[in-house]
Design a protein around this motif. Structure first.
Motif, PDB file in Angstrom:
ATOM      1  N   GLY A  45       0.803  -1.234   0.000  1.00 47.78           N
ATOM      2  CA  GLY A  45       0.000   0.000   0.000  1.00 47.78           C
ATOM      3  C   GLY A  45       0.827   1.270   0.000  1.00 47.78           C
ATOM      4  N   GLY A  46       2.087   1.183   0.364  1.00 50.12           N
ATOM      5  CA  GLY A  46       2.954   2.360   0.305  1.00 50.12           C
ATOM      6  C   GLY A  46       2.693   3.356   1.425  1.00 50.12           C
ATOM      7  N   GLY A  47       3.482   4.414   1.383  1.00 53.43           N
ATOM      8  CA  GLY A  47       3.366   5.454   2.407  1.00 53.43           C
ATOM      9  C   GLY A  47       1.990   6.099   2.410  1.00 53.43           C
ATOM     10  N   LEU A  48       1.427   6.266   1.230  1.00 50.44           N
ATOM     11  CA  LEU A  48       0.130   6.946   1.179  1.00 50.44           C
ATOM     12  C   LEU A  48      -0.965   6.102   1.816  1.00 50.44           C
ATOM     13  CD1 LEU A  48       0.002   8.884  -2.189  1.00 50.44           C
ATOM     14  CD2 LEU A  48       0.549   9.671   0.101  1.00 50.44           C
ATOM     15  N   TRP A  86       4.733  15.778   2.232  1.00 47.68           N
ATOM     16  CA  TRP A  86       4.281  14.468   2.699  1.00 47.68           C
ATOM     17  C   TRP A  86       3.504  14.564   4.011  1.00 47.68           C
ATOM     18  CZ3 TRP A  86       3.582  11.198  -0.833  1.00 47.68           C
ATOM     19  CH2 TRP A  86       4.447  11.095  -1.917  1.00 47.68           C
ATOM     20  N   CYS A 129       6.895  13.723   9.545  1.00 43.30           N
ATOM     21  CA  CYS A 129       7.625  13.091   8.442  1.00 43.30           C
ATOM     22  C   CYS A 129       9.094  13.387   8.711  1.00 43.30           C
ATOM     23  CB  CYS A 129       7.190  13.659   7.098  1.00 43.30           C
ATOM     24  SG  CYS A 129       8.155  12.954   5.731  1.00 43.30           S
ATOM     25  N   ASN A 144      11.798  12.729   7.208  1.00 48.56           N
ATOM     26  CA  ASN A 144      12.563  13.277   6.077  1.00 48.56           C
ATOM     27  C   ASN A 144      11.590  13.603   4.952  1.00 48.56           C
ATOM     28  OD1 ASN A 144      15.144  13.883   4.651  1.00 48.56           O
ATOM     29  ND2 ASN A 144      14.431  12.264   3.275  1.00 48.56           N
ATOM     30  N   THR A 173      10.912  14.219   1.493  1.00 50.08           N
ATOM     31  CA  THR A 173      11.586  13.847   0.249  1.00 50.08           C
ATOM     32  C   THR A 173      11.558  14.956  -0.801  1.00 50.08           C
ATOM     33  OG1 THR A 173      10.522  11.750   0.769  1.00 50.08           O
ATOM     34  CG2 THR A 173      11.732  11.859  -1.290  1.00 50.08           C
ATOM     35  N   ASP A 209       7.043   9.005   9.601  1.00 51.83           N
ATOM     36  CA  ASP A 209       7.108   8.525   8.220  1.00 51.83           C
ATOM     37  C   ASP A 209       8.573   8.629   7.813  1.00 51.83           C
ATOM     38  OD1 ASP A 209       7.177   8.217   5.480  1.00 51.83           O
ATOM     39  OD2 ASP A 209       5.650   9.744   5.042  1.00 51.83           O
ATOM     40  N   SER A 229       9.978   6.987   5.242  1.00 58.16           N
ATOM     41  CA  SER A 229      10.079   6.395   3.898  1.00 58.16           C
ATOM     42  C   SER A 229      11.402   6.685   3.198  1.00 58.16           C
ATOM     43  CB  SER A 229       8.964   6.939   2.997  1.00 58.16           C
ATOM     44  OG  SER A 229       7.692   6.544   3.443  1.00 58.16           O
ATOM     45  N   SER A 230      11.845   7.936   3.264  1.00 55.70           N
ATOM     46  CA  SER A 230      12.960   8.308   2.391  1.00 55.70           C
ATOM     47  C   SER A 230      14.290   8.447   3.124  1.00 55.70           C
ATOM     48  CB  SER A 230      12.619   9.600   1.642  1.00 55.70           C
ATOM     49  OG  SER A 230      12.208  10.595   2.537  1.00 55.70           O
ATOM     50  N   GLN A 249      10.686   1.729  -1.635  1.00 57.55           N
ATOM     51  CA  GLN A 249      11.271   2.061  -2.946  1.00 57.55           C
ATOM     52  C   GLN A 249      12.228   3.236  -2.960  1.00 57.55           C
ATOM     53  OE1 GLN A 249       8.114   2.579  -2.010  1.00 57.55           O
ATOM     54  NE2 GLN A 249       7.157   4.278  -3.056  1.00 57.55           N
ATOM     55  N   LYS A 250      12.463   3.850  -1.799  1.00 56.47           N
ATOM     56  CA  LYS A 250      13.444   4.928  -1.758  1.00 56.47           C
ATOM     57  C   LYS A 250      14.808   4.360  -1.370  1.00 56.47           C
ATOM     58  CE  LYS A 250       9.810   7.517  -2.411  1.00 56.47           C
ATOM     59  NZ  LYS A 250       8.985   8.084  -1.370  1.00 56.47           N
TER      60      LYS A 250
HETATM   61  C1  LIG Z   1       7.465   8.435  -1.387  1.00 58.37           C
HETATM   62  C2  LIG Z   1       6.932   8.846  -0.084  1.00 58.37           C
HETATM   63  C3  LIG Z   1       5.634   8.513   0.328  1.00 58.37           C
HETATM   64  C4  LIG Z   1       4.624   7.840  -0.577  1.00 58.37           C
HETATM   65  O1  LIG Z   1       4.907   6.549  -0.841  1.00 58.37           O
HETATM   66  P1  LIG Z   1       3.971   5.684  -1.817  1.00 58.37           P
HETATM   67  O2  LIG Z   1       4.636   4.376  -1.785  1.00 58.37           O
HETATM   68  O3  LIG Z   1       3.999   6.337  -3.171  1.00 58.37           O
HETATM   69  O4  LIG Z   1       2.608   5.673  -1.255  1.00 58.37           O
HETATM   70  C5  LIG Z   1       5.236   8.901   1.591  1.00 58.37           C
HETATM   71  N1  LIG Z   1       6.063   9.563   2.416  1.00 58.37           N
HETATM   72  C6  LIG Z   1       7.313   9.906   2.045  1.00 58.37           C
HETATM   73  C7  LIG Z   1       8.185  10.645   3.002  1.00 58.37           C
HETATM   74  C8  LIG Z   1       7.792   9.558   0.795  1.00 58.37           C
HETATM   75  O5  LIG Z   1       9.040   9.893   0.433  1.00 58.37           O
END
Ligand SMILES: *Cc1c(COP(=O)(O)O)cnc(C)c1O
Length: 379
Positions: free
Chosen positions: A83-86, A117, A163, A165, A167, A191, A193-194, A214-215
């Protein structure tokens, strides 16, 4: 100049460059995966049952390696989700907003907005719970992190979302806030993610961390959640079962089919990270790369970065050309020099160099050399 395998350097923000050794190993194992002893099993990883002993060994190793790398304490669960970050922007309030409920039965969560974000996270959570805006850096264009002592923390909030970081805006917390010291008993949700695995995490300050892979960890399709055990079991009734953290945790991320190939690729990346010397070594390398790039930007007459020094991201470095009419020439020349995907996010403009773990120092040196040469020839 190009990397060992003669590929250009890729500065994509995500999905992002992966370590070449990892890609090469996956290529070798694509058709017929070998176990730790080297014995080939006759199947590729994509073709395995997620409940078979082959995949379970991949999963168990990946979980253990990540736990070791990030020093995740034993009372935190590591969940491999989709589902990813979103999606997490909805799943966190669905799972955690009712940690504390008020008389209305609706939980409350606070948000510190430091860029695109966290702004999205704040908006999404409002569908599921009451939200508070503890602080925002929007007025100055997201170039700083409002000082934690100025945050308007709500009494009775279940959690505070940051968040760690940003992005797109290139804003990073170099220290996580200590909510207890600020007089709050809310949980901190980050969060990451990045910048996950680019530096250490102070888990004593964090209730839950999430990030898409994916980051900095692997291919898209895998979402990492690290959550303290005692926060499980408070999901709203409307929370989808496959996204209920407690259900996912009880089933070792196999309530439904997990993203098996992405877990495998992330697992190969975790082993690569360990071979680099672990997170402390990577953090030092990332700091050196970021310092080199920011020095090149600050020391030039052509390029500039707007973010305050104390919160500049080590992973995502946005920068601008003082003469924006040179943008296209800069990008075209960069491509020719073997430097890919430097165009800034459309909401910000300019340039952005994402320099995750997989970007070697030589890649940043190639970028700064190109920037210097471009400035000289267009000055
Ligand atoms: C890329 C990113 C997201 C979104 O990720 P998805 O996999 O596209 O849902 C959320 N938060 C941060 C900080 C990101 O860099």
């Amino acid at each position: 100049m190009p990397s060992e395998m003669n590929r250009p350097y890729n500065f994509s923000a995500g999905p992002a460059a992966m370590p070449e050794e990892v890609l090469a190993q996956a290529a070798d194992e694509m058709l017929n995966w070998p176990d730790a002893s080297g014995k080939r099993c006759g199947m590729g990883v994509m073709e395995m049952s997620h409940r078979g002993k082959e995949f379970l060994s991949i999963y168990t190793q990946a979980e253990a390696d990540l736990r070791e790398l990030l020093a995740v304490p034993a009372n935190y669960k590591i969940l491999f989700m989709q589902g990813g970050g979103l999606a997490e922007n909805a799943l966190v309030p669905l799972n955690l907003s009712a940690l504390k409920e008020d008389a209305s039965g609706k939980g409350l969560a606070d948000f510190v907005v430091t860029g695109s974000w966290s702004e999205k996270s704040h908006a999404e959570a409002a569908k599921y719970c009451r939200t508070g805006l503890a602080a925002t850096g929007k007025a100055d264009g997201f170039v700083s992190i409002p000082d934690a002592s100025s945050w308007q923390l709500s009494a009775g909030a279940s959690y505070v979302h940051i968040c760690s970081n940003e992005t797109i805006n290139g804003v990073e917390y170099h220290t996580l806030p200590d909510l207890k010291a600020l007089g709050s008993d809310a949980e901190l949700v980050i969060d990451f993610s990045s910048h996950v695995a680019s530096r250490s995490v102070d888990w004593s300050r964090v209730g839950l961390a999430f990030g898409g892979a994916q980051k900095n960890l692997g291919p898209a399709g895998l979402t990492l959640v690290v959550v303290r055990e005692d926060l499980l079991g408070h999901a709203l009734d409307i929370c989808p079962s496959a996204f209920n953290y407690q259900t996912v945790a009880k089933n070792d991320s196999m309530y439904n089919t997990p993203p098996t190939y992405s877990i495998y690729m992330a697992g190969l990346t975790f082993q690569w990270l360990k071979r680099q010397g672990g997170i402390a070594a990577l953090e030092a390398a990332n700091l050196a790369k970021a310092d080199l790039l920011y020095q090149a930007i600050d020391g030039s007459g052509l390029y500039f970065n707007k973010v305050q020094q104390d919160c500049r991201s080590r992973m995502n470095v946005p920068f601008f050309l003082r003469d924006e009419s040179l943008n296209d020439a800069f990008l075209a020349g960069a491509r020719e020099a073997g430097l890919l995907q430097l165009k800034g996010h459309k909401s910000v403009g300019g340039m952005r160099a994402s320099i995750y773990n997989a970007m070697p120092l030589a890649g940043v040196q190639a970028l700064t050399a190109y920037m210097h040469e471009f400035e000289r020839s267009h000055g």
